[in-house]
Design a protein around this motif. Structure first.
Motif, PDB file in Angstrom:
ATOM      1  N   ILE A  14      -9.476   7.658   3.655  1.00 58.72           N
ATOM      2  CA  ILE A  14      -9.194   7.649   2.227  1.00 58.72           C
ATOM      3  C   ILE A  14      -7.896   8.399   1.941  1.00 58.72           C
ATOM      4  O   ILE A  14      -7.065   7.965   1.134  1.00 58.72           O
ATOM      5  CB  ILE A  14     -10.357   8.262   1.429  1.00 58.72           C
ATOM      6  CG1 ILE A  14     -11.588   7.345   1.504  1.00 58.72           C
ATOM      7  CG2 ILE A  14      -9.967   8.503  -0.021  1.00 58.72           C
ATOM      8  CD1 ILE A  14     -11.397   5.980   0.876  1.00 58.72           C
ATOM      9  N   ALA A  15      -7.700   9.535   2.605  1.00 61.80           N
ATOM     10  CA  ALA A  15      -6.472  10.311   2.412  1.00 61.80           C
ATOM     11  C   ALA A  15      -5.249   9.491   2.794  1.00 61.80           C
ATOM     12  O   ALA A  15      -4.223   9.510   2.105  1.00 61.80           O
ATOM     13  CB  ALA A  15      -6.540  11.599   3.237  1.00 61.80           C
ATOM     14  N   ARG A  16      -5.356   8.767   3.910  1.00 57.76           N
ATOM     15  CA  ARG A  16      -4.229   7.945   4.360  1.00 57.76           C
ATOM     16  C   ARG A  16      -4.008   6.768   3.415  1.00 57.76           C
ATOM     17  O   ARG A  16      -2.870   6.476   3.012  1.00 57.76           O
ATOM     18  CB  ARG A  16      -4.529   7.433   5.781  1.00 57.76           C
ATOM     19  CG  ARG A  16      -3.427   6.546   6.369  1.00 57.76           C
ATOM     20  CD  ARG A  16      -3.872   6.019   7.725  1.00 57.76           C
ATOM     21  NE  ARG A  16      -4.955   5.058   7.632  1.00 57.76           N
ATOM     22  CZ  ARG A  16      -6.066   5.089   8.374  1.00 57.76           C
ATOM     23  NH1 ARG A  16      -6.245   6.054   9.254  1.00 57.76           N
ATOM     24  NH2 ARG A  16      -7.003   4.178   8.225  1.00 57.76           N
ATOM     25  N   ASN A  17      -5.093   6.086   3.045  1.00 56.04           N
ATOM     26  CA  ASN A  17      -4.946   4.876   2.243  1.00 56.04           C
ATOM     27  C   ASN A  17      -4.523   5.165   0.801  1.00 56.04           C
ATOM     28  O   ASN A  17      -4.001   4.280   0.127  1.00 56.04           O
ATOM     29  CB  ASN A  17      -6.256   4.086   2.255  1.00 56.04           C
ATOM     30  CG  ASN A  17      -6.484   3.389   3.582  1.00 56.04           C
ATOM     31  OD1 ASN A  17      -5.593   3.326   4.420  1.00 56.04           O
ATOM     32  ND2 ASN A  17      -7.685   2.874   3.795  1.00 56.04           N
ATOM     33  N   THR A  18      -4.763   6.386   0.342  1.00 53.34           N
ATOM     34  CA  THR A  18      -4.250   6.766  -0.978  1.00 53.34           C
ATOM     35  C   THR A  18      -2.742   6.596  -1.016  1.00 53.34           C
ATOM     36  O   THR A  18      -2.178   6.051  -1.981  1.00 53.34           O
ATOM     37  CB  THR A  18      -4.620   8.231  -1.288  1.00 53.34           C
ATOM     38  OG1 THR A  18      -6.045   8.348  -1.362  1.00 53.34           O
ATOM     39  CG2 THR A  18      -4.009   8.678  -2.613  1.00 53.34           C
ATOM     40  N   GLN A  19      -2.093   7.041   0.043  1.00 50.69           N
ATOM     41  CA  GLN A  19      -0.637   6.907   0.102  1.00 50.69           C
ATOM     42  C   GLN A  19      -0.223   5.460   0.325  1.00 50.69           C
ATOM     43  O   GLN A  19       0.737   4.979  -0.283  1.00 50.69           O
ATOM     44  CB  GLN A  19      -0.083   7.765   1.238  1.00 50.69           C
ATOM     45  CG  GLN A  19      -0.342   9.247   1.086  1.00 50.69           C
ATOM     46  CD  GLN A  19       0.596  10.060   1.947  1.00 50.69           C
ATOM     47  OE1 GLN A  19       1.804   9.936   1.846  1.00 50.69           O
ATOM     48  NE2 GLN A  19       0.026  10.899   2.806  1.00 50.69           N
ATOM     49  N   LEU A  20      -0.935   4.775   1.212  1.00 53.05           N
ATOM     50  CA  LEU A  20      -0.548   3.401   1.529  1.00 53.05           C
ATOM     51  C   LEU A  20      -0.662   2.492   0.320  1.00 53.05           C
ATOM     52  O   LEU A  20       0.148   1.568   0.144  1.00 53.05           O
ATOM     53  CB  LEU A  20      -1.414   2.868   2.679  1.00 53.05           C
ATOM     54  CG  LEU A  20      -1.225   3.600   4.013  1.00 53.05           C
ATOM     55  CD1 LEU A  20      -2.145   2.999   5.077  1.00 53.05           C
ATOM     56  CD2 LEU A  20       0.227   3.523   4.474  1.00 53.05           C
ATOM     57  N   LEU A  21      -1.654   2.754  -0.519  1.00 58.34           N
ATOM     58  CA  LEU A  21      -1.775   1.940  -1.732  1.00 58.34           C
ATOM     59  C   LEU A  21      -0.557   2.133  -2.632  1.00 58.34           C
ATOM     60  O   LEU A  21      -0.005   1.162  -3.161  1.00 58.34           O
ATOM     61  CB  LEU A  21      -3.058   2.327  -2.472  1.00 58.34           C
ATOM     62  CG  LEU A  21      -3.415   1.467  -3.695  1.00 58.34           C
ATOM     63  CD1 LEU A  21      -4.924   1.372  -3.838  1.00 58.34           C
ATOM     64  CD2 LEU A  21      -2.829   2.037  -4.985  1.00 58.34           C
ATOM     65  N   LEU A  22      -0.131   3.371  -2.782  1.00 59.42           N
ATOM     66  CA  LEU A  22       1.036   3.638  -3.632  1.00 59.42           C
ATOM     67  C   LEU A  22       2.313   3.076  -3.030  1.00 59.42           C
ATOM     68  O   LEU A  22       3.219   2.635  -3.747  1.00 59.42           O
ATOM     69  CB  LEU A  22       1.177   5.142  -3.861  1.00 59.42           C
ATOM     70  CG  LEU A  22       0.044   5.795  -4.664  1.00 59.42           C
ATOM     71  CD1 LEU A  22       0.248   7.301  -4.731  1.00 59.42           C
ATOM     72  CD2 LEU A  22      -0.035   5.214  -6.063  1.00 59.42           C
ATOM     73  N   LEU A  23       2.390   3.098  -1.704  1.00 59.30           N
ATOM     74  CA  LEU A  23       3.596   2.592  -1.044  1.00 59.30           C
ATOM     75  C   LEU A  23       3.599   1.072  -0.922  1.00 59.30           C
ATOM     76  O   LEU A  23       4.581   0.400  -1.253  1.00 59.30           O
ATOM     77  CB  LEU A  23       3.728   3.213   0.348  1.00 59.30           C
ATOM     78  CG  LEU A  23       4.206   4.666   0.403  1.00 59.30           C
ATOM     79  CD1 LEU A  23       3.999   5.226   1.807  1.00 59.30           C
ATOM     80  CD2 LEU A  23       5.676   4.759   0.008  1.00 59.30           C
ATOM     81  N   GLU A  24       2.496   0.515  -0.428  1.00 62.26           N
ATOM     82  CA  GLU A  24       2.468  -0.904  -0.084  1.00 62.26           C
ATOM     83  C   GLU A  24       2.100  -1.806  -1.257  1.00 62.26           C
ATOM     84  O   GLU A  24       2.533  -2.960  -1.314  1.00 62.26           O
ATOM     85  CB  GLU A  24       1.480  -1.134   1.066  1.00 62.26           C
ATOM     86  CG  GLU A  24       1.769  -0.304   2.315  1.00 62.26           C
ATOM     87  CD  GLU A  24       3.074  -0.703   2.977  1.00 62.26           C
ATOM     88  OE1 GLU A  24       3.560  -1.818   2.721  1.00 62.26           O
ATOM     89  OE2 GLU A  24       3.615   0.109   3.752  1.00 62.26           O
ATOM     90  N   GLU A  25       1.278  -1.297  -2.168  1.00 69.20           N
ATOM     91  CA  GLU A  25       0.844  -2.139  -3.281  1.00 69.20           C
ATOM     92  C   GLU A  25       1.566  -1.812  -4.581  1.00 69.20           C
ATOM     93  O   GLU A  25       1.867  -2.696  -5.375  1.00 69.20           O
ATOM     94  CB  GLU A  25      -0.675  -2.021  -3.472  1.00 69.20           C
ATOM     95  CG  GLU A  25      -1.480  -2.537  -2.271  1.00 69.20           C
ATOM     96  CD  GLU A  25      -2.972  -2.592  -2.553  1.00 69.20           C
ATOM     97  OE1 GLU A  25      -3.356  -2.877  -3.709  1.00 69.20           O
ATOM     98  OE2 GLU A  25      -3.749  -2.361  -1.613  1.00 69.20           O
ATOM     99  N   SER A  26       1.815  -0.508  -4.814  1.00 68.24           N
ATOM    100  CA  SER A  26       2.526  -0.123  -6.036  1.00 68.24           C
ATOM    101  C   SER A  26       4.030  -0.013  -5.826  1.00 68.24           C
ATOM    102  O   SER A  26       4.786   0.143  -6.793  1.00 68.24           O
ATOM    103  CB  SER A  26       1.987   1.219  -6.563  1.00 68.24           C
ATOM    104  OG  SER A  26       0.625   1.119  -6.895  1.00 68.24           O
ATOM    105  N   HIS A  27       4.473  -0.038  -4.561  1.00 71.78           N
ATOM    106  CA  HIS A  27       5.909  -0.076  -4.207  1.00 71.78           C
ATOM    107  C   HIS A  27       6.678   1.132  -4.743  1.00 71.78           C
ATOM    108  O   HIS A  27       7.850   1.015  -5.116  1.00 71.78           O
ATOM    109  CB  HIS A  27       6.552  -1.369  -4.719  1.00 71.78           C
ATOM    110  CG  HIS A  27       5.806  -2.603  -4.334  1.00 71.78           C
ATOM    111  ND1 HIS A  27       5.643  -3.007  -3.016  1.00 71.78           N
ATOM    112  CD2 HIS A  27       5.156  -3.525  -5.086  1.00 71.78           C
ATOM    113  CE1 HIS A  27       4.928  -4.121  -2.981  1.00 71.78           C
ATOM    114  NE2 HIS A  27       4.613  -4.460  -4.221  1.00 71.78           N
TER     115      HIS A  27
END
Length: 624
Positions: free
Chosen positions: A359-372
């Motif tokens: 969850i900690a990792r994917n919090t960032q990935l969502l902001l980077l990969e999905e929210s750009h």
């Protein structure tokens, strides 16, 4: 052709807006406009713990000169002009803190690198120097930046790290020496002399190794405000530079051996401004040292440990999301998200460590990969609010830095207690705001879940370091309530005494129940038109809270208090102000205390728990 639309100047627009603000404020405060200040919006301003004033609105009149582009002094907009916008900031995963052996750490790091982690933060406390090579097997250090956390064992660990670096290849490795800031946390650390020697070795190696991390999070964890954290970290950074200069390094060489670590909180705009301001302040130090081009030290953001709660820990996922947003938009080079259950000893019950890490990792990935969010450098640049807040935070940080210099420098200020006193004042002010619920901690002092299962109380540390967590005082009260429930089979109970219809008492019964729950106390509401004497006798609670409208208090309040006392209630409190009772009401028919929005909730809840558990059967001021 249609009629021309008049163009309104910024000054005229501001005047019209102020007139509208005055109208709304006069109406809401039930006062005449003439009693308001010439600038009525000042009544809506807030002030940070650094003394920075935040206005309710920013416009063209607040415009600041545009800072230089990223990669140019003073690096407000970022230190790297060539930053890959397809990568954004580095997603830094933490490894080696849970007692795993080197082989397990290696497996987890490789798995993380395959699933979105792009930087490694390795703690060697368990694996030691002998496990470094195995832990880093298969890790391409020329692609994945590495930060080491080795404490007092750093000299041996550094030898091991140098031993696995690829030959003739540039890397991004931080040995993570933090002696000056570790002294604040009181944890074992490497000596300053060894740190200087490692920095000299790293500089001579030429492959991109930095030896020193200026860890501002220790000041944040102790209670510092954003500007204080920056100012104290910069003071520590300058102390390192002075030590390196004394050892024969040039200013450029010394500056190149430092990186900074700062806390990111759920106050997103303050966090954005914090990272931008920190670069500006450090760049000024580099300029004074004669090496302005070397003032863009890397920044590693770590989500705040102080903001993390033990109660309702799932909300921490939202807090860290906002913190990552602020750090990323603010230009941090790498970000580490602490697991949502980091404040709980052993983690959340029935939650695996791999889930929390994912969850900690994917919090960032969502902001980077999905929210750009990483696709634009300094996206907040040009915002009237952010630019003003950046300047004000930088000024506050520089003031703190100057005060440390006047005290003789970082080490002198640390030894004299000046740093501790500076941070302590802010910590106490924040604790008071939380205790009075001027500052909300969702799930703790606001909207608590009383049905939540008990948790294992902490010892005031997170990951072995002391942390002044914002929620600690209220959570200690919840722990008391849970302990009573475990011992007696039911938690402490107060009786709510509603007056009038549901519409009349609902606001205050809700307020009272929410307040009691934040202290681990159950509030029993018998509903409208209940026989208070019968309900109080049946409940047997020594504490009752009368809830209703001010009008009801004036008409029925004294009789309700008498009925509750006749039924054996020893302490009657009022949800509101007892000044609403008739002036001629005798003391026996008056409440023993008021529960309002302005009370010190921690102190009051502690007193009520004492009453409910028999610790304090006769509080001061209670009628005989």
């Amino acid at each position: 052709m249609g009629a021309e639309v008049p163009v309104r100047s910024a000054e005229d627009g501001l005047a019209a807006w102020r007139d509208a603000v005055a109208g709304v404020l006069a109406k809401s405060r039930r006062t005449d406009r003439s009693t308001l200040p010439d600038r009525p919006e000042t009544l809506l301003e807030t002030t940070t713990y650094d003394g920075v004033t935040i206005a309710p609105l920013y416009g063209p009149l607040d415009e600041q000169p545009e800072p230089p582009l990223p990669g140019h002094f003073p690096f407000v907009r970022g230190g790297d002009r060539h930053r890959d916008v397809h990568v954004g900031w580095r997603v830094a995963g933490r490894y080696g803190r849970d007692g795993a052996d080197a082989a397990t750490v290696n497996t987890r790091m490789l798995d993380g690198l395959q699933n979105g982690v792009s930087a490694l933060w390795l703690s060697t406390g368990v694996i030691g120097a002998g496990g470094v090579a195995e832990a880093l097997t298969g890790v391409l250090l020329d692609l994945a930046p590495l930060t080491v956390d080795a404490g007092a064992d750093l000299p041996a660990v550094a030898d091991a790290v140098f031993g696995v670096l690829p030959a003739e290849t540039r890397v991004s490795v931080s040995l993570g020496a933090t002696p000056l800031t570790d002294a604040v946390a009181g944890v074992p650390t490497v000596s300053l002399e060894d740190t200087v020697a490692l920095a000299r070795r790293a500089g001579a190696d030429g492959r991109g190794v930095r030896a020193i991390t200026v860890d501002g999070t220790v000041f944040h964890d102790a209670g510092a405000a954003d500007g204080q954290e920056i100012g104290l970290a910069v003071a520590a950074g300058l102390e390192y530079v002075r030590a390196l200069l004394a050892a024969g390094a040039t200013a450029a060489e010394a500056l190149s051996q430092l990186e900074f670590r700062f806390a990111a909180t759920d106050q997103q705009f303050e966090t954005i401004a914090k990272f931008r301001a920190a670069r500006r302040v450090w760049a000024r130090v580099a300029q004074v040292l004669g090496a302005p081009d070397h003032g863009a030290a890397p920044q590693h953001a770590v989500t705040s440990a102080a903001m993390m709660t033990q109660r309702d820990p799932w909300v921490n996922m939202l807090r860290t999301t906002l913190a990552v947003f602020g750090a990323g938009v603010g230009g941090a080079d790498a970000v580490t998200v602490l697991p949502f259950d980091v404040a709980l000893p052993g983690g959340a019950p029935d939650v695996s460590e791999t889930f929390a890490a994912r969850i900690a990792r994917n919090t960032q990935l969502l902001l980077l990969e999905e929210s750009h969010l990483g696709r634009v450098l300094d996206p907040a640049g040009g915002s009237w609010y952010v630019e003003s807040l950046t300047d004000a935070t930088a000024e506050a940080a520089w003031t703190v830095f100057q005060s440390i210099e006047r005290a003789g420098g970082y080490r002198a200020a640390l030894d004299s207690g000046e740093i501790a006193r500076t941070v302590e004042r802010t910590r106490v002010a924040r604790e008071q705001d939380i205790a009075h619920r001027r500052t909300s901690v969702t799930g703790v002092n606001e909207f608590p879940n009383l049905q939540e299962p008990p948790v294992t109380p902490g010892d005031g540390t997170v990951d072995g370091r002391p942390v002044a967590r914002y929620a600690a005082a209220f959570e200690a009260l919840r722990d008391r309530g849970d302990a009573v429930a475990a011992e007696r089979g039911s938690r402490p109970v107060v009786l709510l005494a509603p007056l009038g219809s549901v519409a009349e008492h609902n606001a205050r019964t809700t307020f009272a129940a929410n307040l009691m729950a934040s202290g681990g106390i159950e509030a029993l509401n018998p509903g409208a038109n209940a026989d208070l004497t019968a309900v109080a006798t049946e409940t047997g609670s020594p504490v009752a809270i009368v809830c209703g409208t001010d009008k009801r208090y004036a008409e029925e309040g004294p009789a309700a208090v008498r009925a509750l006392r006749d039924a054996g209630v020893t302490t009657v409190l009022l949800a509101g102000k007892s000044s609403t009772f008739p002036a001629d009401t005798d003391s026996a028919a008056r409440p023993d205390g008021d529960l309002t929005l302005s009370i010190d909730a921690v102190a009051e809840l502690s007193r009520i728990l004492d009453l409910l558990t028999g610790t304090d059967p006769a509080p001061e001021g209670q009628p005989a």
